[in-house]
Design an enzyme around this catalytic site. Structure first.
Site, PDB file in Angstrom:
ATOM      1  N   GLY A 104      18.400  52.276 -68.861  1.00 55.12           N
ATOM      2  CA  GLY A 104      19.760  51.739 -68.930  1.00 55.12           C
ATOM      3  C   GLY A 104      20.158  51.363 -70.348  1.00 55.12           C
ATOM      4  N   PHE A 133      24.509  46.650 -72.185  1.00 55.52           N
ATOM      5  CA  PHE A 133      24.296  45.589 -73.165  1.00 55.52           C
ATOM      6  C   PHE A 133      22.835  45.162 -73.230  1.00 55.52           C
ATOM      7  CE2 PHE A 133      28.867  45.033 -72.325  1.00 55.52           C
ATOM      8  CZ  PHE A 133      29.325  45.068 -73.631  1.00 55.52           C
ATOM      9  N   GLU A 143      42.256  39.635 -65.449  1.00 52.69           N
ATOM     10  CA  GLU A 143      42.693  40.447 -66.584  1.00 52.69           C
ATOM     11  C   GLU A 143      43.405  41.708 -66.101  1.00 52.69           C
ATOM     12  OE1 GLU A 143      39.876  38.973 -70.171  1.00 52.69           O
ATOM     13  OE2 GLU A 143      39.119  40.732 -69.121  1.00 52.69           O
ATOM     14  N   ASP A 188      22.389  42.406 -65.273  1.00 54.67           N
ATOM     15  CA  ASP A 188      22.969  42.239 -63.938  1.00 54.67           C
ATOM     16  C   ASP A 188      21.990  42.549 -62.812  1.00 54.67           C
ATOM     17  OD1 ASP A 188      25.221  41.740 -65.360  1.00 54.67           O
ATOM     18  OD2 ASP A 188      26.451  43.295 -64.456  1.00 54.67           O
ATOM     19  N   ALA A 214      28.160  40.165 -69.874  1.00 52.41           N
ATOM     20  CA  ALA A 214      27.601  40.837 -71.041  1.00 52.41           C
ATOM     21  C   ALA A 214      26.727  39.943 -71.922  1.00 52.41           C
ATOM     22  CB  ALA A 214      28.731  41.463 -71.854  1.00 52.41           C
TER      23      ALA A 214
END
Lengths: 423, 423
Positions: free
Chosen positions: A10, A13, A172, A300, A315
């Site tokens: 992965g 971040f 957002e 996560d 993040a």
């Protein structure tokens, strides 16, 4: 056991920070990802709302690690981990041996067991999700314009956008859709902007539940100023074509967006760990699951209890976990003392609600309105990887700010018919 | 008959110029297109080679015509024209009556009857074509890197790119792929850049057959300097998975790109006109097919003989035809004398071959090398629609020029597996 081969799964971040932290260490790093790019997920909603382009928030993983000679990048998909043999198996048939493994495979949407909702209420995790959503939103206005004369009811449905979940992403996104719908309205001749509805649904009592209460209130106020209808204490009970059903009644709509729940990637299954409904892997303060000496789970995918609560799937947590594991492996590989347990440094939370408005809680300092918005922009540009991306995002934002023009209004998946259909 | 309702099909260079030319006329303009954006096709190859982003070369049609109150935009697909009833029928079930109709539906690829080649050798007409090609080219390097250790032959096939057709598109594309392949090579650890092959196939005796002979020679020279193998007098006889067969032998390759032939859109069939293999509609000097009083056919769909030869299917021809028809209809609608027959003003030809190199023939003045390249860039930026696009394309080019970094290297269609596949 000495550490020589480090495999990282992965390049989000978490994984990318771990890889970069290992730059000077006497190890061989293999970073495996299904995608060729690292994605700056916090700005993904801006791609979905035609403000930024995909290339502005993504960077090829190979470019990021170009100068790091001890790292190689594999674009491949991991299908299994053999903890006993200490190998990772990929879809293309590779077997990658490791002395240390870092699992940083992130999360995906969770529809709380109602997987059929996914068709009607897509979520936002990848660039393709964002492009699909952008197309869906832009096409809704086109379709409203097309049907408004003969079927005003249907046009209203196309002009109604429902966002499920009022965490940072939902807030957002709702704000950005409200702004987009105001800005595109100038270009249509038949539909009426007064019929645009952006509805934000939240099961809990307030938006941004992870923020301080006064910031939640301010965000709610800012959303309303933008024309977003905020409905708290509202649970979705069904989602189907043309409508959302809630415990507060039915909403006719053609566009529902899911920002309500995530679930960890199924990495736990690779390790034979029973994981709960959320799929997280419990890790200790060295970020290893119990019983595994050389396997780390971060970001996560992990669940780490700190100061009484689990760290959120955001993040900064992933990034700091990646740095910690990188530092730890670097020390171990050099035969030095590893750092003590992982400590998350919480710099605070930020969410923006349209132009000139944001709420921020930075090291305990609460900032709202225009100042919060500038802070939000500066923080996001600062953390973007790659100088070009920073420069272009800043220019693009400046352009949007001055002109109110959303330039990335491209509907591309809707291709011209093939020739056989045409004739 | 007075002209009031003008319907224009297609918002490419021809249709859009016709619509804009009608801005001040006492008419209602309806512009119908399947896409929501006007595409600057001459730079499409730069999207395919990861130099520019889609948003930089496309602009929403509605934005372009925002201030033109006598024009409306329909995102819809025309399925038939009833010339007797003077109506256009669309896929969504609309019937649009017209007093004058402008057909500007462009062209598509032609595989000279070998339609099964399309699967293996995609062409370049839409943004999706460009994104698909970008993905194919970028994935080829990823796959070469993945297989090179176990199967060096396959890796060589992935590192071989064949472009069929050496007109401007083929030449510019081959040059751009050569540059892209040099630039990405820094990011790979296993494959050898010496194995990259870019082969340009041309049936005729020289590249850029429509240019003056010395410019062709210069272009050939520039292509070779970039490492492109140019093979003239080479006819493709078959294209299948893993190879291209020509009259000069077989080329093992995983990536073939079609830049050899186009065919007009099937608009001729709507008018009941027998159209030849190329599908063009013959038009007279008022750009109307014989026997039609109020229907105009322009751009790549039309075939217009001027000075002994048919006009080429390029943007300036389409644009000038659109302007002519717009001017003509504007005069007719105001009851004034229409302009005399259409005359194409040939400003010349331009083609770029990588950085610092281009050939140009502007009003008879031949320009090569760096000067030609600057001229090429200036001309393309000048003709781009929309100030933002111009600004961002210039900045992006400046960035590419200074850093050699192709930032738009995103593979997006290749999505992560769905959850059911994952577990």
């Amino acid at each position: 056991m000495s550490i020589r081969d480090v495999v990282i799964i992965g390049a989000g971040f978490g994984g990318l920070s771990a890889a970069k932290e290992l730059a000077g260490a006497p190890v061989n790093v293999t970073l495996v990802d299904q995608q060729n790019h690292h994605l700056f997920q916090p700005l993904l909603y801006q791609v979905a709302t035609a403000a930024l382009t995909p290339a502005e928030i993504a960077v090829p993983i190979r470019s990021v690690l170009r100068r790091q000679r001890n790292a190689r990048v594999l674009m491949d998909r991991v299908i299994d981990v053999d903890a006993d043999a200490a190998t990772v198996v990929t879809e293309s048939g590779r077997t990658l041996p490791f002395d240390a493994l870092v699992i940083a495979t992130g999360a995906r949407h969770s529809y709380f067991g109602k997987d059929d909702w996914a068709t009607h209420a897509p979520g936002l995790k990848t660039l393709n999700d964002a492009l699909g959503l952008r197309e869906k939103i832009l096409m809704a206005f086109e379709q409203a314009e097309m049907v408004v004369e003969n079927d005003p009811e249907a046009a209203r449905r196309f002009q109604t956008f429902v966002v499920v979940g009022a965490g940072p992403t939902g807030v957002e996104l709702a704000g950005a859709i409200a702004e987009l719908s105001q800005s595109v309205m100038r270009d249509f001749r038949h539909i009426d902007g007064a019929n645009n509805r952006i509805i934000l649904l939240e099961g809990g009592p307030r938006v941004l539940p992870s923020f301080a209460e006064d910031l939640s209130l301010r965000a709610m106020h800012d959303l309303k100023a933008l024309g977003v209808e905020v409905r708290t204490e509202t649970m979705v009970t069904d989602i189907a074509a043309g409508h959302v059903t809630t415990n507060q009644g039915d909403i006719p709509t053609e566009t529902v967006i899911w920002a309500a729940g995530v679930q960890a990637s199924p990495a736990g299954a690779w390790l034979g760990l029973a994981n709960g409904r959320s799929g997280h892997v419990e890790v200790d303060e060295t970020l290893r699951p119990k019983g595994f000496d050389n396997i780390y789970v971060i970001g996560d995918t992990a669940r780490h209890e700190a100061d009484g609560g689990a760290l959120p799937g955001i993040a900064p947590v992933a990034k700091q976990m990646g740095q910690y594991v990188g530092r730890r492996l670097s020390k171990l590989a050099s035969g030095k003392e590893p750092p003590s347990g992982f400590r998350y440094l919480d710099a605070g939370s930020l969410a923006t609600i349209g132009r000139n408005r944001a709420v921020a809680d930075i090291f305990g300092l609460k900032v709202k309105g225009f100042a919060g918005w500038l802070l939000w922009g500066a923080a996001h540009v600062y953390f973007l990887i790659g100088f070009k991306n920073r420069l272009f995002v800043m220019l693009h934002w400046l352009w949007l700010y001055l002109t109110w023009q959303r330039g990335v209004r491209l509907i591309m998946h809707h291709e011209p018919a093939t020739d056989s259909e045409k004739s």
